[in-house]
Design a protein around this motif. Structure first.
Motif, short mmCIF file in Angstrom:
data_model
loop_
_atom_site.label_atom_id
_atom_site.label_comp_id
_atom_site.label_asym_id
_atom_site.label_seq_id
_atom_site.Cartn_x
_atom_site.Cartn_y
_atom_site.Cartn_z
N PRO A 117 80.52 31.45 17.34
CA PRO A 117 79.96 31.00 18.62
C PRO A 117 79.40 29.58 18.53
N LEU A 118 79.76 28.77 19.51
CA LEU A 118 79.19 27.43 19.70
C LEU A 118 78.40 27.56 21.00
N VAL A 119 77.07 27.50 20.90
CA VAL A 119 76.28 27.99 22.04
C VAL A 119 75.19 27.02 22.49
N ILE A 120 75.08 26.88 23.81
CA ILE A 120 73.89 26.33 24.46
C ILE A 120 73.38 27.49 25.33
N PRO A 121 72.21 28.06 25.03
CA PRO A 121 71.81 29.28 25.74
C PRO A 121 71.91 29.19 27.26
N GLU A 122 71.59 28.05 27.83
CA GLU A 122 71.61 27.93 29.30
C GLU A 122 73.04 27.84 29.84
N VAL A 123 74.01 27.65 28.97
CA VAL A 123 75.39 27.42 29.44
C VAL A 123 76.30 28.62 29.15
N ASN A 124 76.27 29.15 27.92
CA ASN A 124 77.29 30.15 27.55
C ASN A 124 76.74 31.22 26.60
N ALA A 125 75.60 31.80 26.99
CA ALA A 125 74.98 32.82 26.14
C ALA A 125 75.95 33.97 25.84
N ASP A 126 76.87 34.26 26.77
CA ASP A 126 77.79 35.39 26.57
C ASP A 126 78.75 35.16 25.39
N HIS A 127 78.92 33.90 24.95
CA HIS A 127 79.82 33.65 23.81
C HIS A 127 79.29 34.26 22.51
N VAL A 156 76.77 18.57 28.50
CA VAL A 156 77.36 19.82 29.01
C VAL A 156 76.47 20.58 30.01
N PRO A 157 75.14 20.61 29.83
CA PRO A 157 74.34 21.29 30.86
C PRO A 157 74.45 20.64 32.24
N THR A 158 74.90 19.38 32.33
CA THR A 158 75.15 18.80 33.66
C THR A 158 76.56 19.15 34.16
N LEU A 159 77.48 19.39 33.23
CA LEU A 159 78.85 19.74 33.67
C LEU A 159 78.92 21.18 34.18
N LYS A 160 78.11 22.04 33.58
CA LYS A 160 78.16 23.46 33.96
C LYS A 160 77.96 23.64 35.48
N PRO A 161 76.91 23.07 36.10
CA PRO A 161 76.78 23.25 37.56
C PRO A 161 77.87 22.56 38.37
N LEU A 162 78.61 21.62 37.75
CA LEU A 162 79.70 20.95 38.48
C LEU A 162 80.98 21.80 38.49
N PRO A 268 69.54 28.92 34.66
CA PRO A 268 70.28 29.96 33.95
C PRO A 268 69.51 31.26 33.84
N GLY A 269 68.20 31.23 34.13
CA GLY A 269 67.45 32.48 34.20
C GLY A 269 67.27 33.21 32.90
N LEU A 270 67.19 32.49 31.78
CA LEU A 270 66.92 33.17 30.51
C LEU A 270 65.47 33.65 30.51
N GLY A 271 64.64 32.84 31.19
CA GLY A 271 63.29 33.32 31.49
C GLY A 271 62.23 33.16 30.44
N ASP A 272 62.36 33.91 29.36
CA ASP A 272 61.18 34.02 28.50
C ASP A 272 61.42 33.58 27.06
N LEU A 273 62.25 32.59 26.83
CA LEU A 273 62.40 32.06 25.48
C LEU A 273 61.32 31.00 25.26
N PRO A 274 60.60 31.06 24.14
CA PRO A 274 59.42 30.19 23.97
C PRO A 274 59.70 28.69 24.11
N THR A 275 60.86 28.21 23.69
CA THR A 275 61.06 26.75 23.76
C THR A 275 62.05 26.33 24.84
N GLU A 276 62.43 27.28 25.70
CA GLU A 276 63.35 26.94 26.78
C GLU A 276 62.63 26.04 27.80
N PRO A 277 63.21 24.89 28.12
CA PRO A 277 62.54 24.03 29.10
C PRO A 277 62.71 24.56 30.51
#
Ligand SMILES: NC(=O)C1=CN([C@@H]2O[C@H](COP(=O)(O)OP(=O)(O)OC[C@H]3O[C@@H](n4cnc5c(N)ncnc54)[C@H](OP(=O)(O)O)[C@@H]3O)[C@@H](O)[C@H]2O)C=CC1
Length: 343
Positions: A117-127, A156-162, A268-277
């Motif tokens: 997995p190559l992951v950005i939690p806000e973009v592709n957590a399902d990977h 990539v976090p700007t491309l996801k909503p596009l 992305p609604g991850l919600g409760d990760l301590p360092t998620e902005p």
């Protein structure tokens, strides 16, 4: 799940290793239990082995810790954060995963492997579903999860909503900070009063990693996104913070206002990760933002600032390359793994 998760840092004395120490120092879930580096450092206390170069104080909790070799038998941890040079990471990260460690890697060695997995939690957590595929295929008790290159992760976090507008092609010109090359990476005589229009291997990474990140996980593999990306990467005399000019073509031709709304609504609604902005994307409307010196510490260095959204669609994005683009990215991945019960 243990109450406190034991964390080791591989490459703990280096530029990114120090950022890992900073990120984990007061972390509510992780406790640093092992610091590993080369034979040059092993056996020394951390303050003697490392030349601490961050603005914050070297934490007392690690100052006197003995540095151990990068060897699974010498490291006491549930998760290891890897800030090793990529060629060395290729061998060593596999050894750790084989021995049952969770490896949260910042190195490029395994990013494009089909079962990693190559992951950005806000973009592709399902990977993260690829973890099972990886363990089945390789017979490992542990596994490797990677985060992208520092320029990729800012864009990539700007491309996801596009994607909702039918994203077809992206052109990007980067202005990358010197910290991305490591402390000894580029001579001051080469970068002061200068711009260097070449960073080895960078354009290939920026053109390929987003396709995997924005791709779809079908249960066994990632089907890459069908987007054309063209990148030009430049080194500029900025300490921290990669800035990128982006031109995005979409089949639905959204207006700048629609794009702005899409960025503002990206949750992305991850919600409760301590360092998620929160928010992930900070939209600035002033004509001269984002700027690395003013905006790189937004969201404790994890926020991504976007502005200058114009017809075209053209915009500028900026993020902290050694926090959001390196150590902070691996820590966020590990937080997600913990939340999902995989760590
Ligand atoms: N996500 C991203 O885009 C970014 C990723 N990176 C990646 O992070 C990694 C680390 O980069 P950086 O911190 O700048 O590198 P540094 O050179 O500053 O640090 C390297 C670390 O690895 C250790 N090390 C080096 N060689 C060996 C070896 N043969 N055996 C054991 N340990 C070794 C060093 O130990 P010692 O001090 O003892 O020599 C040191 O702790 C690289 O893969 C880099 O590409 C970096 C920036 C951003």
């Amino acid at each position: 799940m243990p109450e406190v998760i034991k964390a080791g840092i591989l490459g703990a004395t280096g530029a990114v290793g120090q950022r890992f120490i900073q990120a984990l120092e007061n972390h509510p879930w992780f406790e640093i239990t092992s610091l590993a580096a080369s034979e040059r450092s092993a056996g020394k206390t951390y303050d003697k082995a490392a030349n601490w170069r961050l603005e914050s104080k070297l934490p007392d909790s690690v100052k006197d810790m003995k540095v151990v070799p990068v060897d699974p038998k010498k490291v006491d941890a549930d998760v290891v954060f890897s800030a090793l040079p990529s060629d060395y990471a290729k061998t060593v990260e596999a050894e750790f995963a084989k021995e049952g460690f969770v490896v949260a890697s910042n190195a490029s060695a395994y990013r494009m492997e089909k079962d990693v997995p190559l992951v950005i939690p806000e973009v592709n957590a399902d990977h993260l579903g690829l973890i099972d595929v990886q363990q089945d295929k390789r017979g490992w008790d542990g596994y490797i999860v990677t985060n992208p290159n520092c320029s990729t992760i800012v864009m990539v976090p700007t491309l996801k909503p596009l994607m909702q507008f039918g994203l077809e092609s992206v052109t990007v010109a980067t202005m990358q900070a010197i910290s991305g090359a490591g402390y000894d990476g580029i001579a001051s005589m080469a970068i002061l009063d200068n711009v260097v229009p070449y960073i080895g291997g960078e354009e290939e990474k920026v053109e390929t990693e987003p396709l995997k990140l924005l791709g779809e996980f079908d249960g066994t593999k990632i089907i890459d996104a069908d987007i054309e990306i063209s990148a030009s990467c430049n080194r500029v005399p900025v300490m921290d913070g990669h800035t990128e000019n982006i031109w995005a073509k979409m089949t639905q031709n959204p207006t700048p206002e629609q794009v702005r709304e899409a960025f503002l609504n990206f949750n992305p609604g991850l919600g409760d990760l301590p360092t998620e902005p929160n928010p992930v994307l900070i939209v600035r409307d002033e004509p001269d933002r984002p700027q690395p010196r003013l905006d790189r510490n937004m969201g404790n260095g994890m926020g991504i600032t976007v502005g200058r959204i114009r017809e075209g669609i053209r915009y500028t994005v900026m993020g902290h390359n050694t926090v959001r683009g390196a150590a902070g990215a691996s820590v966020l991945n590990a937080e997600l793994l913990h939340k999902l019960g995989k760590l």
